[in-house]
Design a protein around this motif. Structure first.
Motif, mmCIF file in Angstrom:
data_model
loop_
_atom_site.group_PDB
_atom_site.id
_atom_site.type_symbol
_atom_site.label_atom_id
_atom_site.label_comp_id
_atom_site.label_asym_id
_atom_site.label_seq_id
_atom_site.Cartn_x
_atom_site.Cartn_y
_atom_site.Cartn_z
ATOM 1 N N PHE A 45 12.677 -16.027 -13.296
ATOM 2 C CA PHE A 45 11.487 -16.772 -13.686
ATOM 3 C C PHE A 45 10.220 -16.093 -13.189
ATOM 4 N N VAL A 46 10.196 -15.723 -11.913
ATOM 5 C CA VAL A 46 9.009 -15.074 -11.346
ATOM 6 C C VAL A 46 8.737 -13.749 -12.053
ATOM 7 N N GLU A 47 9.799 -13.039 -12.396
ATOM 8 C CA GLU A 47 9.639 -11.782 -13.133
ATOM 9 C C GLU A 47 9.028 -12.024 -14.509
ATOM 10 N N ALA A 48 9.385 -13.152 -15.126
ATOM 11 C CA ALA A 48 8.979 -13.392 -16.511
ATOM 12 C C ALA A 48 7.600 -14.026 -16.657
ATOM 13 N N VAL A 49 7.142 -14.791 -15.656
ATOM 14 C CA VAL A 49 5.878 -15.518 -15.838
ATOM 15 C C VAL A 49 4.727 -14.538 -16.024
ATOM 16 N N PRO A 50 3.777 -14.882 -16.917
ATOM 17 C CA PRO A 50 2.748 -13.925 -17.310
ATOM 18 C C PRO A 50 1.634 -13.719 -16.294
ATOM 19 N N THR A 51 1.440 -14.642 -15.365
ATOM 20 C CA THR A 51 0.309 -14.500 -14.451
ATOM 21 C C THR A 51 0.612 -13.528 -13.313
ATOM 22 N N PRO A 52 -0.350 -12.662 -12.967
ATOM 23 C CA PRO A 52 -0.155 -11.807 -11.786
ATOM 24 C C PRO A 52 -0.383 -12.590 -10.492
ATOM 25 N N ALA A 53 -1.018 -13.756 -10.608
ATOM 26 C CA ALA A 53 -1.320 -14.561 -9.425
ATOM 27 C C ALA A 53 -0.113 -15.411 -9.061
ATOM 28 N N LYS A 54 0.944 -14.754 -8.620
ATOM 29 C CA LYS A 54 2.192 -15.437 -8.305
ATOM 30 C C LYS A 54 2.760 -14.871 -7.017
ATOM 31 N N ARG A 55 3.523 -15.695 -6.342
ATOM 32 C CA ARG A 55 4.154 -15.222 -5.112
ATOM 33 C C ARG A 55 5.502 -15.902 -4.934
ATOM 34 N N ARG A 56 6.498 -15.118 -4.593
ATOM 35 C CA ARG A 56 7.832 -15.614 -4.293
ATOM 36 C C ARG A 56 8.085 -15.335 -2.819
ATOM 37 N N VAL A 57 8.428 -16.376 -2.043
ATOM 38 C CA VAL A 57 8.556 -16.216 -0.601
ATOM 39 C C VAL A 57 9.589 -17.211 -0.084
ATOM 40 N N HIS A 58 10.292 -16.814 0.976
ATOM 41 C CA HIS A 58 11.218 -17.745 1.602
ATOM 42 C C HIS A 58 10.420 -18.836 2.309
#
Length: 357
Positions: A78-91
């Motif tokens: 999902f994080v790979e696919a979402v179009p916005t660069p303003a994203k963060r994946r974190v534990h």
């Protein structure tokens, strides 16, 4: 050009990296819903950003289910696919550690409400915040998250998280839990709660029939452990910091529920039952390396090792280990050697196929 979550998922299936799983496929529309909203509400650039008003945020996603069902994998797609660069994946634990540090810095500047500037800084950077392994075990975190999340939602941040338990089981039996209950209501209101009810534990299956206890420790054992680590993590790793009773317990290597540390990093330090319980809550697989022979010479470390194994055993954490000898021969003389028989038995049981499922 953007790629949908469903397209990425089907691509992984076609490549043989995934197996068809109806439970996983059932959650894809929720990811697509959020991705579509993010595509329609792109961050204004330049002066437009100064005057923007946070739009009414679409509901996020709280994805929970048993270990090894593919929650983290789906969120990564999902994080790979979402179009916005303003994203963060974190534990989640790592994020809360950052929050504590930022709040401390704000208080040092004399800020009365230390949560406000922290939430503002996060909202300035991201539109999508994706947490892995949300769980609350520390009362300080429990008292912070409600106000923090409310501010993030108000600022237009979409939150997606995975967890091994439903919202109502977060901070279960915790001190002053009644003060935490409004946060659970907030989660249910602002996020779609979806159980990933797959019958297959892919993480467990990956170890089925495989050796998980290696002795003697050495080059051959190290290579075998490294191969398992690479299989689980693809070489990705981050530090995991657990907040336990106001102290930090640092796990040097962690990814997607799998932690890796040496005996001395976990048992050579003055850690206690609360620390090991927090670790057992935070991870689903522990790779523990270089367990030495135990005796009166390292009695304190041996006692901590027994406590660690008890915590892992009760929490059904999968253990992968390298050691100086077989479990029954790790502790054969000195004070505590007789009591160690139970630990040796547990180490044997934890090696069995299907253990912890």
């Amino acid at each position: 050009m953007t790629t949908s979550v469903t397209t990425l998922y089907k691509s992984r299936l076609a490549e043989g990296h995934l197996q068809p799983d109806p439970a996983q496929e059932a959650v894809l529309p929720e990811f697509e819903r959020i991705a579509a909203w993010l595509a329609d509400h792109r961050e204004p650039r330049g002066l437009g950003r100064l005057f923007r008003k946070a739009p009414k945020v679409t509901q996020g996603l709280y994805l929970w289910g048993g270990v090894g069902r593919g929650k983290s994998m789906l969120m990564d797609l999902f994080v790979e696919a979402v179009p916005t660069p303003a994203k963060r994946r974190v534990h989640f634990h790592a994020f809360m550690q950052e929050v504590h540090s930022a709040m401390h810095a704000a208080r040092q500047k004399g800020v009365d409400d230390a949560i406000a500037p922290v939430a503002e800084a996060v909202a300035d950077e991201v539109r999508l915040l994706a947490f892995d392994e949300m769980q609350i075990t520390d009362i300080t975190d429990a008292m912070i998250v409600g106000r923090l999340f409310q501010k993030l939602f108000t600022a237009g941040v979409v939150v997606v998280t995975t967890s091994n338990r439903p919202p109502e089981d977060l901070y279960k039996d915790g001190l002053n839990r009644q003060l935490f209950l409004p946060f659970i209501d907030l989660l249910k209101d602002r996020m779609v709660v979806h159980e990933l009810a797959s019958v297959t534990d892919y993480r467990q299956n990956r170890l089925e029939g495989e050796q998980v206890y290696f002795h003697p420790a050495g080059a051959e054992a190290n290579a075998a452990v490294e191969a398992i680590w690479q299989s689980f993590t693809g070489g990705q790793s981050e530090q995991l910091t657990l907040r336990v009773k106001g102290r930090d317990v640092v796990i040097p290597a962690f990814h997607a529920g799998v932690a890796r540390a040496t005996f001395w990093e976990l048992c050579g330090k003055p850690l206690g039952p609360a620390d090991y319980l927090a670790l057992a809550e935070a991870v689903r697989v522990l790779i523990l390396e270089d367990i030495p022979l135990l005796s009166s010479e390292n009695y304190n470390q041996a006692k901590r090792f027994v406590t660690l194994i008890d915590a892992l055993y009760e929490a059904k954490v999968r253990l992968i280990a390298s050691a100086a000898d077989a479990p029954e021969r790790l502790y054969i003389e000195g004070e505590g050697s007789f009591e160690f028989a139970r630990t040796a038995s547990r180490l044997r049981e934890m090696q069995a196929d299907g253990w912890g499922a």
